[in-house]
Write a protein that holds these residues in place. Structure first.
Motif, short mmCIF file in Angstrom:
data_model
loop_
_atom_site.label_atom_id
_atom_site.label_comp_id
_atom_site.label_asym_id
_atom_site.label_seq_id
_atom_site.Cartn_x
_atom_site.Cartn_y
_atom_site.Cartn_z
N MET A 1 2.45 1.19 -10.38
CA MET A 1 3.50 0.18 -10.45
C MET A 1 2.94 -1.10 -11.02
SD MET A 1 5.56 0.64 -6.81
CE MET A 1 6.86 -0.49 -7.32
N THR A 2 3.72 -1.80 -11.81
CA THR A 2 3.28 -3.07 -12.38
C THR A 2 3.39 -4.17 -11.33
OG1 THR A 2 5.46 -3.72 -13.17
CG2 THR A 2 4.13 -2.34 -14.64
N ALA A 3 2.73 -5.28 -11.60
CA ALA A 3 2.81 -6.42 -10.69
C ALA A 3 4.25 -6.94 -10.60
CB ALA A 3 1.88 -7.54 -11.15
N THR A 4 4.98 -6.89 -11.72
CA THR A 4 6.37 -7.35 -11.71
C THR A 4 7.23 -6.45 -10.84
OG1 THR A 4 6.11 -8.24 -13.95
CG2 THR A 4 8.36 -7.85 -13.18
N GLU A 5 7.02 -5.13 -10.94
CA GLU A 5 7.78 -4.20 -10.12
C GLU A 5 7.47 -4.39 -8.64
OE1 GLU A 5 8.13 -0.47 -13.30
OE2 GLU A 5 6.42 -0.61 -11.93
N LEU A 6 6.21 -4.59 -8.31
CA LEU A 6 5.83 -4.81 -6.92
C LEU A 6 6.42 -6.12 -6.39
CD1 LEU A 6 2.11 -3.67 -7.12
CD2 LEU A 6 3.88 -2.60 -5.72
N ALA A 7 6.40 -7.15 -7.23
CA ALA A 7 6.96 -8.44 -6.82
C ALA A 7 8.44 -8.32 -6.51
CB ALA A 7 6.73 -9.49 -7.91
N ALA A 8 9.16 -7.53 -7.33
CA ALA A 8 10.59 -7.34 -7.09
C ALA A 8 10.84 -6.59 -5.79
CB ALA A 8 11.22 -6.59 -8.27
N GLU A 9 10.04 -5.55 -5.51
CA GLU A 9 10.21 -4.78 -4.28
C GLU A 9 9.89 -5.61 -3.05
OE1 GLU A 9 11.27 -1.81 -3.56
OE2 GLU A 9 11.58 -0.97 -5.55
N LEU A 10 8.86 -6.44 -3.14
CA LEU A 10 8.40 -7.21 -1.98
C LEU A 10 9.10 -8.55 -1.86
CD1 LEU A 10 4.57 -6.50 -2.43
CD2 LEU A 10 6.09 -5.48 -0.72
N GLU A 11 9.88 -8.91 -2.91
CA GLU A 11 10.59 -10.20 -2.94
C GLU A 11 9.62 -11.37 -2.82
OE1 GLU A 11 13.67 -10.05 0.00
OE2 GLU A 11 14.84 -8.56 -1.11
N VAL A 12 8.55 -11.31 -3.61
CA VAL A 12 7.56 -12.38 -3.68
C VAL A 12 7.27 -12.64 -5.15
CG1 VAL A 12 6.51 -11.80 -1.46
CG2 VAL A 12 5.62 -10.76 -3.55
N SER A 13 6.41 -13.62 -5.43
CA SER A 13 6.04 -13.93 -6.80
C SER A 13 4.95 -12.96 -7.28
CB SER A 13 5.52 -15.36 -6.89
OG SER A 13 4.29 -15.48 -6.18
N LEU B 1 0.83 -1.21 0.00
CA LEU B 1 0.00 0.00 0.00
C LEU B 1 0.86 1.26 0.00
CD1 LEU B 1 -2.62 1.59 0.33
CD2 LEU B 1 -2.62 0.99 2.77
N LEU B 2 1.91 1.26 0.82
CA LEU B 2 2.78 2.43 0.89
C LEU B 2 3.59 2.62 -0.40
CD1 LEU B 2 4.07 2.04 4.55
CD2 LEU B 2 2.46 3.74 3.70
N LEU B 3 3.97 1.53 -1.05
CA LEU B 3 4.65 1.64 -2.33
C LEU B 3 3.76 2.34 -3.35
CD1 LEU B 3 6.37 -1.87 -2.60
CD2 LEU B 3 7.55 0.34 -2.64
N LEU B 4 2.50 1.94 -3.43
CA LEU B 4 1.58 2.57 -4.39
C LEU B 4 1.32 4.03 -4.02
CD1 LEU B 4 -1.01 -0.31 -4.91
CD2 LEU B 4 0.85 0.37 -6.43
N VAL C 1 7.93 6.78 6.53
CA VAL C 1 8.32 8.18 6.70
C VAL C 1 7.91 8.99 5.48
CG1 VAL C 1 10.28 9.74 6.88
CG2 VAL C 1 10.18 7.72 8.33
N GLN C 2 8.18 8.47 4.28
CA GLN C 2 7.80 9.18 3.07
C GLN C 2 6.29 9.38 2.99
OE1 GLN C 2 9.44 7.05 -0.25
NE2 GLN C 2 11.57 7.38 0.40
N ALA C 3 5.53 8.38 3.39
CA ALA C 3 4.08 8.49 3.32
C ALA C 3 3.53 9.52 4.29
CB ALA C 3 3.45 7.12 3.61
N ALA C 4 4.25 9.74 5.40
CA ALA C 4 3.77 10.69 6.40
C ALA C 4 4.16 12.12 6.09
CB ALA C 4 4.33 10.29 7.78
#
Length: 324
Positions: free
Chosen positions: A22-34, A13-16, A108-111
């Protein structure tokens, strides 16, 4: 685990919120999940009432509905504690705080107000701290994260350590960790003494069941400064008088750091060839020979006689070896 998934959903949520679409691939890379996990997490956010929009097409991806902002930006204790490493992501990862630090930064960025958040992003894009020195691989520190936990929790450490003259077993009260020139050190009390240990030399560490009480008024920065001063003072055994060329004068600060800079500032007047005489603090003769030879033929030892003789002997041996 439910707690881990809740943290991941908040991070998504904070990334978005911070980065926009962001694409699903970009989110997967940031979160280190599939990518499949990202799809499930987006559905979970939608079911929880978070307005996540999916845009199709080449420029598509996930984004939050315009105007939506979450206020779930409170920092956990671990996240707040990791922020002091915000300029050093490599060390944060070594300490086992990489993911925690990333989440803390997002919160911090979100706040922040929009204009301050943008300023923070620009600073992050333009400044980077790279702690290790040049031309040297970082130490392998497999026990760093465990040692860091013991420091934080004030747990007794039972350690197997490799010294220059053999291996020892010690019971340590870990007081703090220092990163100096890309090398990790542990400052710990053993008995009544406070000593410094290079973390890469720990062969094994085991956290004991008990805790310890930190010495009243202990100051890690002051302790490290005093330890460094004592070590530097113990290493210097005397002063070498050198005659150095203009080329060596340019090399001296790079080769010898602050003591080279000071020696050059206090140098005598140049002769007709531009050579000057400098007084350089040196260690024992064997080390001093190696240091002087780093300047090659651009330096001549004038004093002390034993160092001049040792350099001459080494150079003669090298000439003989290469001549054969």
């Amino acid at each position: 685990m439910p707690g881990m998934r809740a943290d991941r959903l908040l991070t998504l949520l904070l990334l978005l919120q911070n980065r926009g679409r962001m694409t699903a691939t970009e989110l997967a890379a940031e979160l280190e999940v599939s990518v499949r996990t990202v799809y499930r997490d987006v559905e979970a956010l939608g079911a929880a009432g978070v307005p996540v929009c999916a845009d199709r097409g080449p420029d598509g991806g996930y984004r939050l509905l315009d105007g939506y902002r979450t206020r779930l930006t409170g920092l956990t204790d671990a996240e707040a504690g990791s922020l002091f490493l915000s300029g050093a992501p490599g060390p944060a990862h070594d300490l086992g705080l990489g993911a925690v630090l990333a989440t803390a930064q997002l919160k911090v960025q979100a706040a922040l107000p929009a204009e301050l958040a943008e300023r923070a992003r620009r600073i992050q894009d333009r400044f980077h701290l790279d702690a290790p020195g040049w031309f040297r691989d970082a130490d392998e520190v497999p026990h760093l994260a465990e040692i860091a936990r013991a420091v934080w929790e004030q747990r007794v450490l039972h350690a197997h350590y490799r010294r220059w003259n053999g291996e020892v077993h010690r019971e340590l009260h870990p007081l703090g960790i220092v990163l100096k020139g890309g090398i990790w050190y542990l400052v710990a009390r053993t008995g009544e003494a406070v000593r410094t240990y290079r973390i890469s030399r720990f062969l094994d560490v085991r956290t004991g069941p008990g805790t310890f009480t930190r010495p009243t008024g202990f100051d890690l920065a002051a302790s490290w400064a005093e330890s460094s001063r004592r070590m530097e003072a113990s290493m210097v055994r005397g002063t070498a008088r050198l005659r150095i060329s203009p080329t060596a004068q340019r090399l001296l600060p790079a080769q010898f750091g602050a003591k080279g800079t000071r020696a050059l500032a206090e140098a005598g007047p140049p002769d007709e060839q531009g050579w000057v005489e400098v007084d350089l603090p040196v260690e024992k003769t064997a080390v001093a020979v190696h240091d002087v030879l780093r300047l090659g033929a651009e330096a001549e030892v004038l004093d002390p006689p034993e160092l001049r003789a040792a350099v001459a002997e080494t150079v003669t041996a090298l000439a003989t070896r290469y001549a054969s």
